[in-house]
Design an enzyme around this catalytic site. Structure first.
Site, PDB file in Angstrom:
ATOM      1  N   SER A 184      22.236  78.693 -99.378  1.00  0.00           N
ATOM      2  CA  SER A 184      21.009  77.977-100.082  1.00  0.00           C
ATOM      3  C   SER A 184      21.093  77.861-101.484  1.00  0.00           C
ATOM      4  CB  SER A 184      19.786  78.496 -99.769  1.00  0.00           C
ATOM      5  OG  SER A 184      19.478  78.294 -98.178  1.00  0.00           O
ATOM      6  N   HIS A 247      16.783  80.337-103.259  1.00  0.00           N
ATOM      7  CA  HIS A 247      16.347  78.824-103.254  1.00  0.00           C
ATOM      8  C   HIS A 247      15.976  78.543-104.751  1.00  0.00           C
ATOM      9  CE1 HIS A 247      15.891  80.042 -98.992  1.00  0.00           C
ATOM     10  NE2 HIS A 247      16.050  78.807 -98.688  1.00  0.00           N
TER      11      HIS A 247
END
Length: 299
Positions: A184, A247
């Site tokens: 991610s 993220h």
């Protein structure tokens, strides 16, 4: 008596396009009437999605698939291969959510093993389940291949790896007791760079596509981050908690370094002050994160 037809140079030759076809004059079709091939239509679509309008023609003039988008394809194959290894060759109860295999993997980032420095990067190859790897693969292929066609593998690779490393370092600072798996950080770096490019160059891009681009990114990121927060704080599964900070760290890396790379199409980055500003900021963050992990980390 006036002549109705101007004299023409017998040696004059009508211009030709990259495929050798004439572009106008008596001997050739007008550019607007000539048949457009599949490859050219594909590159036209890429230029509309990835570049401001004034750069469309410049991209199409130099567009080709040599070299192919090899970086993002090889990274995706590597991540899929590692997932299949842990899902098939290691004993698992189910494919949807992998268990002991990935938590004991030498690739997974874990705070109590952070002295094994490769884990700050290798965690990107390990995924927690089918929905995890499918989401990352779909996003990085859909976005990474067009980006690599426009900006080539070095730029995309730099942004992707900067996001991966920024994600793990940010997690080690702001969520130090959690484990980290998945790509991610790299995916969000690509998204962040593309998002900033779409926002800053909104007026120069086709407006409807600009609104659609930004809206889709907001929906995807909002859904994915929301799911990551849910897994981190609201589920009570036995085992290590997976951090969501990668993220954010990857996204910030993309909105800085990624934006500089993706907005400087066919330009010399070394002469761009934004490039050096982002590089200095990233290096400062790296040094701070390393010192934090050595001397200040509570993990």
């Amino acid at each position: 008596m006036d002549r109705d037809i101007e004299e023409q140079d017998p040696l004059a030759v009508d211009p030709v396009d990259r495929d050798g076809r004439q572009m106008g004059g008596a001997g050739g079709d007008d550019d607007g009437n000539r048949k457009v091939g599949c490859c050219e239509r594909f590159h036209r679509s890429i230029s509309k999605w990835m570049l401001p309008e004034e750069l469309h023609e410049q991209y199409r003039e130099r567009a080709n698939c040599c070299p192919p988008p090899i970086f993002i394809i090889l990274i995706s194959i590597g991540e899929l291969a590692v997932f299949i290894y842990y899902a098939v060759w290691k004993p698992q109860k189910q494919w949807v959510t992998l268990g002991e295999g990935i938590w004991n993997s030498p690739l997974t980032y874990k705070s109590d093993r952070r002295e094994e420095a490769w884990r700050f990067v290798s965690y990107m190859f390990v995924h927690a389940g089918v929905e995890h790897i499918l989401g990352n693969l779909v996003m990085q292929l859909l976005l990474g291949i067009p980006l690599e066609l426009v900006h080539k593998g070095f730029e995309v690779g730099m942004v992707y790896m900067a996001g991966v490393l920024a994600g793990s370092l940010a997690s080690s600072i702001f969520d130090p007791h959690s484990a980290l798996v998945g790509a991610s950080g790299g995916v969000y770096a690509l998204i962040g760079g593309y998002f900033m490019n779409a926002v800053v160059n909104f007026r120069e891009m086709i407006p409807l596509l600009g609104v659609f681009r930004i809206g889709v990114i907001v929906i995807i990121v909002g859904t994915d981050v929301g799911f990551a927060l849910y897994r981190r704080f609201l589920t009570h599964d036995v085992g290590l908690k997976v951090s969501f900070v990668a993220h954010i760290g990857g996204g910030v890396a993309g909105m800085t370094i990624g934006y500089v790379f993706f907005s400087a199409y066919n330009q010399k980055l070394l002469k761009d002050p934004r490039f050096w500003l982002c590089i200095v900021g990233y290096v400062v963050f790296l040094l701070f994160a390393v010192l934090f992990n050595f001397f200040l980390s509570p993990a």
